[in-house]
Design a protein around this motif. Sequence first.
Motif, mmCIF file in Angstrom:
data_model
loop_
_atom_site.group_PDB
_atom_site.id
_atom_site.type_symbol
_atom_site.label_atom_id
_atom_site.label_comp_id
_atom_site.label_asym_id
_atom_site.label_seq_id
_atom_site.Cartn_x
_atom_site.Cartn_y
_atom_site.Cartn_z
ATOM 1 N N GLU A 136 0.599 -1.551 -0.211
ATOM 2 C CA GLU A 136 -0.377 0.223 -0.365
ATOM 3 C C GLU A 136 1.193 1.572 -0.204
ATOM 4 O O GLU A 136 0.855 2.203 -0.520
ATOM 5 N N GLY A 195 -3.705 2.069 -2.959
ATOM 6 C CA GLY A 195 -5.083 0.529 -3.487
ATOM 7 C C GLY A 195 -4.931 -0.499 -4.209
ATOM 8 O O GLY A 195 -5.537 -1.053 -4.586
ATOM 9 N N THR A 201 -6.276 -3.998 -0.839
ATOM 10 C CA THR A 201 -7.563 -3.407 -0.564
ATOM 11 C C THR A 201 -8.912 -4.141 -0.571
ATOM 12 O O THR A 201 -8.194 -5.169 -1.593
ATOM 13 N N GLY A 202 -10.034 -3.592 -0.206
ATOM 14 C CA GLY A 202 -10.800 -4.830 -0.580
ATOM 15 C C GLY A 202 -10.923 -6.288 0.695
ATOM 16 O O GLY A 202 -10.104 -6.058 1.789
ATOM 17 N N GLU A 203 -11.331 -6.697 0.637
ATOM 18 C CA GLU A 203 -11.316 -8.113 1.613
ATOM 19 C C GLU A 203 -9.976 -8.858 1.228
ATOM 20 O O GLU A 203 -9.344 -9.583 0.342
ATOM 21 N N PRO A 210 -7.145 -9.399 1.565
ATOM 22 C CA PRO A 210 -5.881 -8.316 0.446
ATOM 23 C C PRO A 210 -4.442 -9.185 0.618
ATOM 24 O O PRO A 210 -4.053 -8.855 -0.579
ATOM 25 N N GLN A 266 -5.140 -11.827 -1.809
ATOM 26 C CA GLN A 266 -4.786 -11.276 -3.430
ATOM 27 C C GLN A 266 -4.028 -11.372 -4.104
ATOM 28 O O GLN A 266 -3.716 -11.094 -5.246
ATOM 29 N N SER A 277 -2.574 -14.828 -5.100
ATOM 30 C CA SER A 277 -3.019 -15.521 -5.467
ATOM 31 C C SER A 277 -2.206 -16.627 -6.245
ATOM 32 O O SER A 277 -1.917 -16.750 -7.524
#
Length: 496
Positions: free
Chosen positions: A345, A350, A353-355, A357, A360, A363
């Motif tokens: 970050e 950005g 972010t989100g659930e 992270p 993500q 992955s």
Amino acid sequence: MSTTATAVPAPSVSRVPRDFYEELVRASQGNRAGFLTERERWLRALSVEAREELLFEFEMLLRGVERYVHLYDNGVVDPQDKPLVTRDFREELKDVRATLSQAIRLARHLLDPDSDQKLQFRRYVETQLADDNMRRSRIEGELDQETPQESLFVLRQSFESLRNLIDHLLQLPVCGLSLFNDVGNLVLREIVLNRYFRPFRLTEFRLEYDRLRSVRLLSLLSTVPVETRPLFTTAYLSLFRLLHYLAYVSQDTQGPIPRRVRVLLTLVRSEALGLVAYLKNELAPKAGPKPLQAACLRAARDIARETERIARDVLVELDRDRAAAARASYSFTQLFQTQVVALTEALSPGAATGEAPFEQLASPMEAAERLRKDLWVFSQLCRAAEGHLRNDDVTSAEAVISSIVAFLGYFQDGSYQLLRYVDYEAFDRFSALLTELPWPPEGPAVRTRLIEDLRSFSMVLENTFAAVSRRAQLRGFNFDRAEAELLRDRFLAATR
């Protein structure tokens, strides 16, 4: 072949982009790079299942023992407990013994049966020698450790002797501080004197298992300025290595805790504090803008504070609470994953972010999809160049080869890092071929060799593509051929 002008660099400059990560890893190894290169050749030729992971675990245990015998900072001994000089270190000796036993098992796996039998037989024959000079020569020969196999065999034999010694010491009524220190010094001596399997330092990395296998992080780092990119890459590699350690700490709260888990948690604590020093003293002052410097200092502070809490509240309970190891592993995992996200970050607001992270960012499915697409594009470019050469369309062939060189730089910064270690050799060999290739390539001999090399490497790419497509992460996900064709055409268009 034709000398029609194409978009190629000046002859004095290598046409093939260098692998940044390989350069970083080599630089981190200092004057040991030569030994480690020889070790890589040995490992690539070794016919042992999951050899890279076995080697990682083996060296992790060596590093763990190295830290565990430093009692004053290992985080397991409770400072509120009785003074060290009056303490019985029987349990700590058992921990060291268990770790050595696991290292011995791993060394046996890493020594293929043929090499192991030959070395065992040679050791037996040499022990039967009556001549003093011959015995001395044998001992000196062992110390030379001329090959990785010999080095590993010597270390295994030493660990077996030390394990036997510890077994006898455990029969004593009390195992005091001086005895534990002496055993620790003997173990450390064997580890430090080993030529090929000496544990890495905190910011020293291995090509065999230190790679960032995250599409998003690789893409992000490619945008970081050249002067700070190695610094941030080192921080990420260190964080992911700590997470790799923690994968060996079972989070099962049922049954007894394997004794080597205490050693591994000691290693995690020690290297977490080493990372704190790196973030504060190396990365933060050179990170760039003040917000980035502040983010690095904040990460250092958070890691130091949480590591101290885990050591104070959880690690000292390992003897009394069977769930303590799982709690420590969970807390450390959350800590390091959070810092990966925070660092990302800071570099690119950005981007994380989100659930979930971290999930993500790291992955496996995204990595497999990227690798599969890039392998297909790579094979298409190689097949196109091969086809043009076979049809005597030299001008088109040169243009596609220029596209391959450009794509290779893109591939090395991303998907190359997502390959299995066993796959690197074929890709490195093809990259070396492009480096050695006369430019422009002229003459029937060069042309025939290039056609054959393109054909052979295309088959490697296609086989690797098929293997990646069978991965569990891609089950049920069809290959997006249209997207892959757009990527291929982008590189082809750049050289027209």
